[in-house]
Design a protein around this motif. Structure first.
Motif, PDB file in Angstrom:
ATOM      1  N   ALA A 127       0.894  -1.169   0.000  1.00 54.49           N
ATOM      2  CA  ALA A 127       0.000   0.000   0.000  1.00 54.49           C
ATOM      3  C   ALA A 127       0.925   1.209   0.000  1.00 54.49           C
ATOM      4  CB  ALA A 127      -0.868   0.016   1.236  1.00 54.49           C
ATOM      5  N   LEU A 128       0.723   2.123  -0.960  1.00 53.75           N
ATOM      6  CA  LEU A 128       1.552   3.336  -1.054  1.00 53.75           C
ATOM      7  C   LEU A 128       0.629   4.531  -0.785  1.00 53.75           C
ATOM      8  CD1 LEU A 128       4.211   4.784  -1.894  1.00 53.75           C
ATOM      9  CD2 LEU A 128       3.427   4.642  -4.263  1.00 53.75           C
ATOM     10  N   ILE A 129       0.969   5.278   0.268  1.00 56.68           N
ATOM     11  CA  ILE A 129       0.078   6.364   0.718  1.00 56.68           C
ATOM     12  C   ILE A 129       0.745   7.716   0.519  1.00 56.68           C
ATOM     13  CG2 ILE A 129      -1.113   7.293   2.748  1.00 56.68           C
ATOM     14  CD1 ILE A 129      -0.580   4.550   4.067  1.00 56.68           C
ATOM     15  N   ASP A 130       0.004   8.690   0.018  1.00 59.64           N
ATOM     16  CA  ASP A 130       0.543  10.054  -0.004  1.00 59.64           C
ATOM     17  C   ASP A 130      -0.569  11.045   0.292  1.00 59.64           C
ATOM     18  OD1 ASP A 130       3.443  11.226  -1.283  1.00 59.64           O
ATOM     19  OD2 ASP A 130       1.816  12.670  -0.935  1.00 59.64           O
ATOM     20  N   LYS A 131      -0.224  12.069   1.039  1.00 59.88           N
ATOM     21  CA  LYS A 131      -1.260  13.057   1.366  1.00 59.88           C
ATOM     22  C   LYS A 131      -1.554  13.964   0.170  1.00 59.88           C
ATOM     23  CE  LYS A 131       1.939  16.221   3.619  1.00 59.88           C
ATOM     24  NZ  LYS A 131       2.389  16.817   4.857  1.00 59.88           N
ATOM     25  N   ALA A 132      -0.626  13.994  -0.810  1.00 65.02           N
ATOM     26  CA  ALA A 132      -0.860  14.817  -2.006  1.00 65.02           C
ATOM     27  C   ALA A 132      -1.635  14.005  -3.051  1.00 65.02           C
ATOM     28  CB  ALA A 132       0.483  15.248  -2.576  1.00 65.02           C
ATOM     29  N   THR A 133      -2.167  14.709  -4.068  1.00 59.80           N
ATOM     30  CA  THR A 133      -2.847  14.011  -5.167  1.00 59.80           C
ATOM     31  C   THR A 133      -2.018  14.195  -6.434  1.00 59.80           C
ATOM     32  OG1 THR A 133      -4.187  15.977  -5.332  1.00 59.80           O
ATOM     33  CG2 THR A 133      -5.250  14.065  -4.346  1.00 59.80           C
ATOM     34  N   PRO A 134      -2.098  13.235  -7.384  1.00 58.07           N
ATOM     35  CA  PRO A 134      -1.237  13.340  -8.572  1.00 58.07           C
ATOM     36  C   PRO A 134      -1.584  14.545  -9.439  1.00 58.07           C
ATOM     37  CG  PRO A 134      -2.750  11.455  -8.723  1.00 58.07           C
ATOM     38  CD  PRO A 134      -2.947  12.050  -7.384  1.00 58.07           C
ATOM     39  N   ALA A 135      -0.541  15.174 -10.017  1.00 56.26           N
ATOM     40  CA  ALA A 135      -0.771  16.290 -10.944  1.00 56.26           C
ATOM     41  C   ALA A 135      -0.444  15.771 -12.340  1.00 56.26           C
ATOM     42  CB  ALA A 135       0.146  17.445 -10.578  1.00 56.26           C
ATOM     43  N   SER A 136      -1.261  16.117 -13.345  1.00 57.71           N
ATOM     44  CA  SER A 136      -0.965  15.617 -14.694  1.00 57.71           C
ATOM     45  C   SER A 136       0.106  16.494 -15.357  1.00 57.71           C
ATOM     46  CB  SER A 136      -2.223  15.545 -15.537  1.00 57.71           C
ATOM     47  OG  SER A 136      -2.843  16.783 -15.477  1.00 57.71           O
ATOM     48  N   PHE A 137       0.784  15.923 -16.341  1.00 61.65           N
ATOM     49  CA  PHE A 137       1.877  16.636 -17.016  1.00 61.65           C
ATOM     50  C   PHE A 137       1.305  17.531 -18.117  1.00 61.65           C
ATOM     51  CE2 PHE A 137       4.851  16.501 -20.714  1.00 61.65           C
ATOM     52  CZ  PHE A 137       5.792  17.377 -20.181  1.00 61.65           C
ATOM     53  N   ASP A 138       1.706  18.790 -18.122  1.00 60.89           N
ATOM     54  CA  ASP A 138       1.282  19.715 -19.171  1.00 60.89           C
ATOM     55  C   ASP A 138       2.538  20.161 -19.917  1.00 60.89           C
ATOM     56  OD1 ASP A 138       0.525  21.827 -20.737  1.00 60.89           O
ATOM     57  OD2 ASP A 138      -0.314  23.049 -19.103  1.00 60.89           O
ATOM     58  N   PRO A 139       2.722  19.696 -21.199  1.00 59.26           N
ATOM     59  CA  PRO A 139       3.981  20.004 -21.893  1.00 59.26           C
ATOM     60  C   PRO A 139       4.193  21.496 -22.128  1.00 59.26           C
ATOM     61  CG  PRO A 139       2.469  18.708 -23.296  1.00 59.26           C
ATOM     62  CD  PRO A 139       1.802  18.883 -21.971  1.00 59.26           C
ATOM     63  N   SER A 140       3.104  22.300 -22.088  1.00 55.96           N
ATOM     64  CA  SER A 140       3.312  23.725 -22.345  1.00 55.96           C
ATOM     65  C   SER A 140       3.553  24.503 -21.047  1.00 55.96           C
ATOM     66  CB  SER A 140       2.106  24.302 -23.096  1.00 55.96           C
ATOM     67  OG  SER A 140       0.979  24.181 -22.269  1.00 55.96           O
ATOM     68  N   ALA A 141       3.430  23.831 -19.906  1.00 56.90           N
ATOM     69  CA  ALA A 141       3.605  24.549 -18.628  1.00 56.90           C
ATOM     70  C   ALA A 141       5.080  24.855 -18.380  1.00 56.90           C
ATOM     71  CB  ALA A 141       3.064  23.698 -17.488  1.00 56.90           C
ATOM     72  N   SER A 142       5.326  25.921 -17.629  1.00 59.03           N
ATOM     73  CA  SER A 142       6.723  26.226 -17.281  1.00 59.03           C
ATOM     74  C   SER A 142       7.228  25.149 -16.307  1.00 59.03           C
ATOM     75  CB  SER A 142       6.846  27.623 -16.707  1.00 59.03           C
ATOM     76  OG  SER A 142       5.777  27.919 -15.879  1.00 59.03           O
ATOM     77  N   PRO A 143       8.559  24.999 -16.232  1.00 60.16           N
ATOM     78  CA  PRO A 143       9.093  23.889 -15.431  1.00 60.16           C
ATOM     79  C   PRO A 143       8.797  24.004 -13.934  1.00 60.16           C
ATOM     80  CG  PRO A 143      10.867  25.208 -16.423  1.00 60.16           C
ATOM     81  CD  PRO A 143       9.593  25.795 -16.881  1.00 60.16           C
ATOM     82  N   ASP A 144       8.745  22.851 -13.291  1.00 59.54           N
ATOM     83  CA  ASP A 144       8.640  22.782 -11.830  1.00 59.54           C
ATOM     84  C   ASP A 144       9.878  23.472 -11.257  1.00 59.54           C
ATOM     85  OD1 ASP A 144       8.308  22.009  -9.206  1.00 59.54           O
ATOM     86  OD2 ASP A 144       8.578  19.852  -9.550  1.00 59.54           O
ATOM     87  N   ILE A 145       9.691  24.255 -10.208  1.00 57.70           N
ATOM     88  CA  ILE A 145      10.855  24.943  -9.628  1.00 57.70           C
ATOM     89  C   ILE A 145      11.826  23.946  -8.981  1.00 57.70           C
ATOM     90  CG2 ILE A 145       9.669  25.473  -7.441  1.00 57.70           C
ATOM     91  CD1 ILE A 145      11.409  28.286  -8.042  1.00 57.70           C
ATOM     92  N   ARG A 146      11.335  22.798  -8.569  1.00 55.70           N
ATOM     93  CA  ARG A 146      12.217  21.793  -7.946  1.00 55.70           C
ATOM     94  C   ARG A 146      12.768  20.881  -9.035  1.00 55.70           C
ATOM     95  NH1 ARG A 146       8.625  18.610  -4.602  1.00 55.70           N
ATOM     96  NH2 ARG A 146       7.450  18.875  -6.511  1.00 55.70           N
ATOM     97  N   VAL A 147      14.056  20.968  -9.259  1.00 55.39           N
ATOM     98  CA  VAL A 147      14.684  20.085 -10.250  1.00 55.39           C
ATOM     99  C   VAL A 147      15.826  19.340  -9.570  1.00 55.39           C
ATOM    100  CG1 VAL A 147      14.160  21.671 -12.163  1.00 55.39           C
ATOM    101  CG2 VAL A 147      16.413  21.751 -11.115  1.00 55.39           C
ATOM    102  N   SER A 148      16.172  18.152 -10.092  1.00 51.73           N
ATOM    103  CA  SER A 148      17.281  17.391  -9.510  1.00 51.73           C
ATOM    104  C   SER A 148      18.211  16.913 -10.608  1.00 51.73           C
ATOM    105  CB  SER A 148      16.758  16.164  -8.756  1.00 51.73           C
ATOM    106  OG  SER A 148      16.005  16.567  -7.641  1.00 51.73           O
ATOM    107  N   ALA A 149      19.489  16.855 -10.266  1.00 47.91           N
ATOM    108  CA  ALA A 149      20.469  16.270 -11.183  1.00 47.91           C
ATOM    109  C   ALA A 149      20.487  14.776 -10.884  1.00 47.91           C
ATOM    110  CB  ALA A 149      21.831  16.890 -10.910  1.00 47.91           C
TER     111      ALA A 149
END
Ligand SMILES: Cc1cc2nc3c(=O)[nH]c(=O)nc-3n(C[C@H](O)[C@H](O)[C@H](O)COP(=O)(O)OP(=O)(O)OC[C@H]3O[C@@H](n4cnc5c(N)ncnc54)[C@H](O)[C@@H]3O)c2cc1C
Length: 431
Positions: free
Chosen positions: A31-53
């Motif tokens: 069982a995988l639990i998260d308090k957040a809900t999934p967000a769909s990907f929008d190719p025209s949206a500006s990038p998420d501010i959180r990025v990782s190498a």
């Protein structure tokens, strides 16, 4: 109503979702639990501010989980070069040739096609949630946090905010730095707040996508550039990038209240001249940075992974890469426990997890601390020492390349002499 599983994972961030997929592939009921809900990907949206190498090692892991293709189908920017230099102006700098203060690693030199990819955290998480949903043995429950945890001789039970209960042999806390699982299990942390904070700024610049990520070290903290993708038809000729500005909380508070045009002016003044010409700031956010290490990774039927177990200074972008290594290690040991017919919380297996991952995470934390303290001051001998260090790194391609290959996930192990040095550093046993 109580639902029964083998394992309950709290937190479907990058680490929790990866682990759930890997365990699901092994036929473990999760069982995988998260308090957040999934967000769909929008190719025209500006990038998420959180990025990782993401390192090459993380890429291999994500491939094995079937998530890497989905990441590439959304957005990921490969980088083939990485440069680091000391940008402290000081009279002693003149004693050294300019080229000695900069080190550049290239994929070609390290025998690789690329060093890593810069990926938006929301994209990695989105791809992993798709992988999770392909696993018949994994049940994803979102929009619900946990409120209680109970452990007894046979099982652990988690109570969700709506009062429903889930029970399993093992609960894995992958719920980030402020882990509620860790608190409910009564596991303490050793925590050190750094004097610097990090401000991440999402920008567009005039020019093509870059294949280099770089970091200049100033006494007040590093200033880094992470390349992202083209801004597309909406902004012809422009490309997205992510800047990280480490500085004192007071300086970052001043920057935060500036309007975007004034912030661009400040960035031009403060960042190295090689920064491309900025055209737009899309978003900015600042993060306190702290080194935090859980006192135990395992207690009774609870195990911690990822940021719930450890957070490190992000200056070398290693946080989630370490979390993926935790997930891989735990996945392998749980597979062995299942194969042996053991309780999945059997200490015989879980002690190995702590034994393997704690020293590896601690070594990386110490290496980052050494880096931080070495570069965050302008005391002349230290300044000279670090430049000689960078000079030595240029001059010793073999040693340098071995360390770089490890940091970028191309090699699994640090060279033995470097491991020995890090193990002997004072304070190694305190964190
Ligand atoms: C400025 C900055 C730059 C960074 N850059 C890099 C980088 O370049 N490379 C890198 O490897 N790392 C980087 N990191 C670190 C990286 O972001 C973290 O290591 C990574 O996000 C940890 O992943 P995680 O899945 O363990 O935790 P998180 O990403 O924190 O995910 C935790 C999940 O648990 C859920 N959750 C929390 N509480 C509950 C609850 N009570 N009940 C249910 N669900 C809950 C949350 O909704 C979330 O989905 C950076 C960090 C900072 C601050």
């Amino acid at each position: 109503m109580t639902q029964a599983f083998d394992i309950i994972i709290v937190g479907a961030g990058m680490v929790g979702a990866a682990l759930a997929t890997g365990l699901g592939q092994q036929g473990i009921q999760v069982a995988l639990i998260d308090k957040a809900t999934p967000a769909s990907f929008d190719p025209s949206a500006s990038p998420d501010i959180r990025v990782s190498a993401l390192s090459a090692g993380s890429e291999r892991y994500l491939q094995s989980l079937g998530a890497w293709q989905d990441i590439l189908a959304m957005r990921a920017t490969p980088y083939r070069r990485l440069a680091v230099w000391d940008d402290t102006p000081h009279p002693l700098s003149r004693l050294l040739p300019g080229t000695m203060t900069e080190v550049e690693f290239s994929a070609t030199e390290l025998g690789a096609s690329h060093l890593g990819h810069i990926v938006e955290n929301s994209i990695t998480q989105n791809a992993l949630w798709q992988s999770v949903q392909r696993e018949a043995d994994v049940t994803l429950l979102t929009g619900e946090g946990i409120q209680a945890l109970e452990q007894n001789a046979d099982a652990a039970t988690v109570t969700l905010e709506d009062g429903s209960q889930l029970t399993g042999q093992l609960v894995i806390g992958a719920d980030g730095a402020l882990s509620k699982v860790r608190t409910l299990a009564g596991i303490g942390v050793a925590r050190d707040q750094y004097e610097q904070q990090a401000m991440v700024i999402s920008v567009r610049y005039q020019g093509q996508p870059e294949d280099i990520t770089w970091q200049g070290f100033f006494p007040s903290g590093p200033r880094a550039f992470l390349p992202l993708h083209s801004a597309g038809d909406q902004h012809p000729g422009e490309t997205w990038g992510s800047l990280v500005w480490y500085d004192s909380p007071a300086r970052l508070a001043e920057l935060k209240v500036l309007d975007n045009q004034d912030l661009i002016t400040e960035i031009r003044r403060a960042f190295p001249a090689r920064l491309p010409e900025l055209t737009h700031i899309d978003a900015k956010a600042s993060f306190p940075i702290a080194r935090q290490h859980a006192k135990q990774y395992v207690l009774n039927r609870v195990v911690l992974a990822g940021d719930a177990a450890h957070t490190i200074n992000p200056l070398a972008g290693q946080g989630v890469n370490l979390g993926f290594q935790d997930a891989q290690c735990l996945q392998g040991l749980i597979k062995e426990a299942r194969r042996s017919g053991d309780d999945l919380a059997n200490p015989r297996w879980l002690a190995q997890y702590e034994h393997q991952r704690r020293p590896a995470n601690r070594r990386m934390m110490l290496a980052m601390d050494l880096f931080y303290h070495l570069f965050s001051n302008a005391i002349p001998p230290v300044h000279l020492a670090r430049n000689l260090g960078l000079g030595a790194a240029r001059a010793l391609p073999f040693a340098r390349n071995r360390v770089a290959r490890y940091a970028m996930g191309l090699d699994e192990q640090l060279p033995r002499p470097v491991q020995q040095i890090l193990n002997r550093l004072p304070g190694i046993n305190r964190i």
